[in-house]
Design a protein around this motif. Structure first.
Motif, PDB file in Angstrom:
ATOM      1  N   GLY A  58      10.981   2.337  -8.854  1.00 45.40           N
ATOM      2  CA  GLY A  58      10.307   1.139  -8.350  1.00 45.40           C
ATOM      3  C   GLY A  58      10.606   0.885  -6.887  1.00 45.40           C
ATOM      4  N   TRP A  85      10.549  -2.455  -9.785  1.00 43.89           N
ATOM      5  CA  TRP A  85      11.818  -2.680  -9.097  1.00 43.89           C
ATOM      6  C   TRP A  85      12.397  -4.046  -9.466  1.00 43.89           C
ATOM      7  N   PHE A 134       4.807  -0.782  -8.460  1.00 41.81           N
ATOM      8  CA  PHE A 134       6.159  -0.347  -8.112  1.00 41.81           C
ATOM      9  C   PHE A 134       7.081  -1.531  -7.817  1.00 41.81           C
ATOM     10  N   SER A 147       4.685   3.197  -0.946  1.00 44.73           N
ATOM     11  CA  SER A 147       3.356   2.579  -0.972  1.00 44.73           C
ATOM     12  C   SER A 147       3.210   1.569   0.165  1.00 44.73           C
ATOM     13  N   GLY A 187       9.029   3.787  -4.808  1.00 47.40           N
ATOM     14  CA  GLY A 187       7.578   3.636  -4.850  1.00 47.40           C
ATOM     15  C   GLY A 187       7.107   2.464  -4.015  1.00 47.40           C
ATOM     16  N   SER A 188       7.869   1.371  -4.025  1.00 46.74           N
ATOM     17  CA  SER A 188       7.528   0.207  -3.196  1.00 46.74           C
ATOM     18  C   SER A 188       7.590   0.562  -1.720  1.00 46.74           C
ATOM     19  N   HIS A 220       1.256  -0.551  -5.063  1.00 41.77           N
ATOM     20  CA  HIS A 220       2.405  -1.249  -4.487  1.00 41.77           C
ATOM     21  C   HIS A 220       2.913  -2.340  -5.439  1.00 41.77           C
TER      22      HIS A 220
END
Length: 170
Positions: free
Chosen positions: A64, A23, A19, A71, A67-68, A16
């Motif tokens: 990013g 971002w 990512f 996650s 993925g954030s 987390h």
């Protein structure tokens, strides 16, 4: 649903953070590019400028952000944090989804339009109303997006709101 142990939780948190870092750093890079780089002194410079912004958006910001979000969802599902158990987690979800939506439907199309305009218009691109409008909107919304992300980082560390209290029976 079975929850992860301490090692699983640590792995999810690392993923987390990676990512989220992508971002945030991509967004900061774009904002700096929106303001710091000039229109260019040749067709190649203008095209390179806008292609660089598109690359940062496509290769760093978008992965990013997604993925954030993914996650974060995994952390909520497989740990005791949950989705709505803590106000700060809920606020992070709202801000994350809002940021992704603004990026997808407001900023992304403008960043993606710039290379075509630069190729077609060449040195006249910076004076074109569409090109200038796209850049102007990015210059306005970009810093707001970065501030939003910095706020999410701050509440992740500070966890400022207590756990939601269950309604007490009367």
């Amino acid at each position: 649903m079975k929850k992860f142990g301490s090692t699983g939780i640590k792995v999810l948190k690392i993923i987390h953070l990676v990512f989220a870092g992508l971002w945030l750093s991509g967004a900061i890079t774009l904002v700096l590019m929106f303001f710091a780089l000039g229109p260019g002194k040749s067709n190649g410079e203008i095209l390179g400028y806008v292609l660089s912004m598109k690359f940062v958006d496509d290769a760093i910001v978008i992965p990013g952000a997604l993925g954030s979000l993914l996650s974060g969802i995994l952390i909520s599902v497989f740990t005791n944090w949950g989705f709505f158990k803590h106000r700060w987690v809920t606020i992070k979800y709202v801000l994350t989804v809002a940021g992704i939506l603004v990026g997808t439907f407001v900023l992304g199309p403008r960043v993606n339009a710039q290379p075509g305009l630069a190729e077609t218009l060449g040195m006249a691109a910076p004076g074109d109303p569409g090109y200038a409008s796209n850049l102007g909107l990015c210059r306005f919304i970009g810093p707001i997006m970065v501030t939003n992300m910095l706020f999410m980082v701050a509440i992740s560390v500070l966890k400022p709101w207590k756990k939601k209290k269950k309604a007490e029976a009367a």
